[in-house]
Design an enzyme around this catalytic site. Structure first.
Site, PDB file in Angstrom:
ATOM      1  N   THR A 122      -7.064   1.649   9.334  1.00  0.00           N
ATOM      2  CA  THR A 122      -7.324   0.427  10.084  1.00  0.00           C
ATOM      3  C   THR A 122      -7.125  -0.795   9.196  1.00  0.00           C
ATOM      4  O   THR A 122      -6.652  -0.687   8.062  1.00  0.00           O
ATOM      5  CB  THR A 122      -8.734   0.464  10.714  1.00  0.00           C
ATOM      6  N   LYS A 137      -2.551  -0.889   7.642  1.00  0.00           N
ATOM      7  CA  LYS A 137      -1.607  -0.142   8.479  1.00  0.00           C
ATOM      8  C   LYS A 137      -0.159  -0.271   8.014  1.00  0.00           C
ATOM      9  O   LYS A 137       0.658   0.610   8.284  1.00  0.00           O
ATOM     10  CB  LYS A 137      -1.731  -0.569   9.943  1.00  0.00           C
ATOM     11  N   ALA A 186      -1.364  -3.533  14.143  1.00  0.00           N
ATOM     12  CA  ALA A 186      -1.678  -3.258  15.551  1.00  0.00           C
ATOM     13  C   ALA A 186      -0.751  -4.032  16.469  1.00  0.00           C
ATOM     14  O   ALA A 186      -0.318  -3.533  17.513  1.00  0.00           O
ATOM     15  CB  ALA A 186      -3.133  -3.608  15.840  1.00  0.00           C
TER      16      ALA A 186
END
Length: 246
Positions: free
Chosen positions: A60, A64, A131
């Site tokens: 996380t 990433k 993300a």
């Protein structure tokens, strides 16, 4: 003991440990454990793997993209997205093999299925991290025209100052991929023209702690449909579990 875990810089916000601990109890996997590993730098990963010998790790914020330098092989989606949130670790006779996957793609795609409509043909993605890359990948595959929003915009991206009422009007989907508003800073929100939101908008926040961020509250107050990141968390976690057990 078979070890799985999560690596990141600060992990107090994460529900992953509870999710997998409950799963192990439900499946009566007493020899399995899921551990939060807070790393001050991604450079600590090789020593962590050497000492803890985990079978699989979730990745996380903010690692990433940085984690890719330690990966021996990337899945097709992780390679195309250029971000990794799941590691499968194989212990060979004289070596360690690390395979990088991106289950955020699967998780986001599954979570938005009940909400995605034809009018969502243009989307704003707030943030440009790992993300964000998974969200952009999924939306483009669905034929959505995507615009990225950044504090330090590159060519083709917008700054937050440019997200005025006109821009909001013509982007019926807005996805927050930043950590702004995440516990323990739950009173914060990204700075956009919320008054331009309508009941035709869909607001998605990848944050799930708190359950309803200020970003989502602003949207709901103006009639927009809202979705937090909890469903995505569950979907990507199950995909990671599948990968670890292949």
């Amino acid at each position: 003991m078979k070890t799985f875990g999560l690596i990141g810089k600060k992990l107090t916000h994460s529900f992953s440990q509870k999710y997998f601990t409950d799963k192990f109890e439900r499946l009566k996997l007493a020899e399995h454990q899921y551990v939060n590993f807070e790393l001050s730098s991604i450079e600590e990963l090789p020593e962590l793997i050497k000492s803890q010998r985990p079978t699989g790790l979730n990745v996380t914020i903010p690692y990433k993209e940085e984690v890719i330098q330690f990966v021996d092989q990337l899945s097709q989606e992780a390679s195309e997205v250029n971000a990794v949130n799941t590691l499968k670790i194989n212990y060979l006779s004289d070596d360690i093999e690390i395979i990088g996957h991106n289950t955020d793609v699967f998780g986001f795609r599954q979570s938005i299925k009940p909400f995605f409509e034809g009018r969502h043909e243009k989307a704003l993605i707030l943030g440009t991290g790992g993300a964000s890359k998974a969200v952009e990948y999924v939306l483009k595959k669905l034929g959505v025209e995507v615009t990225l929003v950044s504090r330090q915009p590159k060519q083709g991206q917008l700054s937050y100052e440019e997200i005025n009422e006109y821009v909001i009007k013509f982007h019926q989907m807005i996805v927050n991929t930043t950590p702004v508003g995440m516990y323990p800073h739950s009173d914060e929100k990204v700075d956009i023209s919320y008054d331009a939101l309508t009941n035709g908008h869909l607001l998605i926040d990848l944050i799930y702690n708190p359950e309803e961020t200020q970003f989502l509250k602003e949207g709901k107050a103006r009639g927009a449909k809202t979705l937090n990141g909890l469903s995505m968390l569950h979907q990507q976690a199950e995909k990671a579990w599948e990968i670890w057990n292949e």
